[in-house]
Every structure is written in structure tokens, then in C-alpha cells.
Design an enzyme around this catalytic site. Sequence first.
Site, short mmCIF file in Angstrom:
data_model
loop_
_atom_site.label_atom_id
_atom_site.label_comp_id
_atom_site.label_asym_id
_atom_site.label_seq_id
_atom_site.Cartn_x
_atom_site.Cartn_y
_atom_site.Cartn_z
N ALA A 40 0.84 -1.27 0.03
CA ALA A 40 -0.20 0.04 0.02
C ALA A 40 0.79 1.31 -0.06
O ALA A 40 1.68 1.36 0.93
CB ALA A 40 -1.03 -0.01 1.07
N GLY A 45 6.74 1.03 5.22
CA GLY A 45 7.62 -0.29 4.66
C GLY A 45 7.62 0.53 3.15
O GLY A 45 8.70 0.48 2.50
N CYS A 46 6.44 0.40 2.55
CA CYS A 46 6.27 0.74 1.16
C CYS A 46 7.02 2.04 0.86
O CYS A 46 7.55 2.35 -0.34
CB CYS A 46 4.75 0.75 0.65
SG CYS A 46 4.23 -0.60 1.17
N THR A 47 6.89 3.12 1.71
CA THR A 47 7.54 4.43 1.42
C THR A 47 9.17 4.55 1.50
O THR A 47 9.76 4.69 0.54
CB THR A 47 7.25 5.49 2.68
OG1 THR A 47 5.67 5.84 2.53
CG2 THR A 47 7.76 6.63 2.26
N ALA A 50 10.11 2.66 -1.91
CA ALA A 50 10.00 3.36 -2.92
C ALA A 50 10.80 4.63 -3.01
O ALA A 50 11.33 5.15 -3.99
CB ALA A 50 8.46 4.14 -3.06
#
Length: 167
Positions: A40, A45-47, A50
Site C-alpha cells: 500500500a 515500509g512501502c515509502t 519507493a
Amino acid sequence: MTQLSAGNVAPQFALPDANGRIAGLADHPSQTVIVYFYPAAMTPGCTIQAIDFSASLDDFAKAGIAIMGISPDPVEKLQKFTEKKGLRVTLLADPGHTAIDAYGVWGTKKLYGKEIEGLIRSTFIVDVDAEGRGVVREAQYNVRAAGHVDRLRRQLGIPDPVASRTR
């Protein structure tokens, strides 16, 4: 859920990016593509992942490697994520789970000790031929966001410019 492994044909996809443009493996003939799936946009974690991919984008490009991140988020959320975090990496929206299911990245996972259904953070290194068809070189399921880009850099022989300057 059927998972992919090295030597499998990489499933094709054509998904909208954060600006609504359609993108897929076929856009990168005769190139290696890192396809990473993340749960998401705008989560910690995704930030991290990315931002790390965005910071290393030029180094991967110099090595002839393109990067595409895919999540179940809608285009509008990816657009906000990209703008808010200043991301340069290509992020694709797959709310219909077309690529997510084809790559076998939706399933049971543990989150804070509890089993839930969701997207399993995964990365695929895909070699795309001149006609835009891909073959999986490596499939990595259940990857950790922190340090993942650095591990890929080492694995693919892409030097870290910061580490090079400190030697």
C-alpha cells in the site's frame, strides 16, 4: 496461489501509472526490469522502498535496468504518493489484481503476528526480449522493505556511489 520461479515466462501486464499512462514489460524491449510489488502506498515500509528505488533509479538505468512498482492502490492514491514523497520510480495501479494474481503475490501473510490475506511484498528480476516478452530471472517473495534496494544493487553488481566515496 501459484508462485513464479526462475525460468518462468513473466506474465504480461498493462497498468496505469500515477499519471494514468499505461505501462508494462513490453515497454522495455531488450532490457532487464525489476518488478516489485508492495502492499500500500504511503505506508512506512512501502515509502522506504519507493524512496530507495527512486534514489537509485539513475544507477539502475545506467546498468540498463528499469524499475516498476505495482500495488493494489488506485491511480489517485499513487499520484498523491508520488507527489508527497517526490518519487521518481514508476508506480502502477492494479486494483483489479491482474498482475498481482498473475505473479502469485496475493495470499496469506503474517502482519503483527496475525495471519491475514493481502499482498506479499515481492520482487522479480525479469529479462525482456526484443519482442517485449519477459522471462523471470529471479523471484523473491516475502522481502523486507528496509535494505531491499541495497541487496538488489549488490546482487546485480550495481555499485553504491556513497559506499564508493567512503573507501
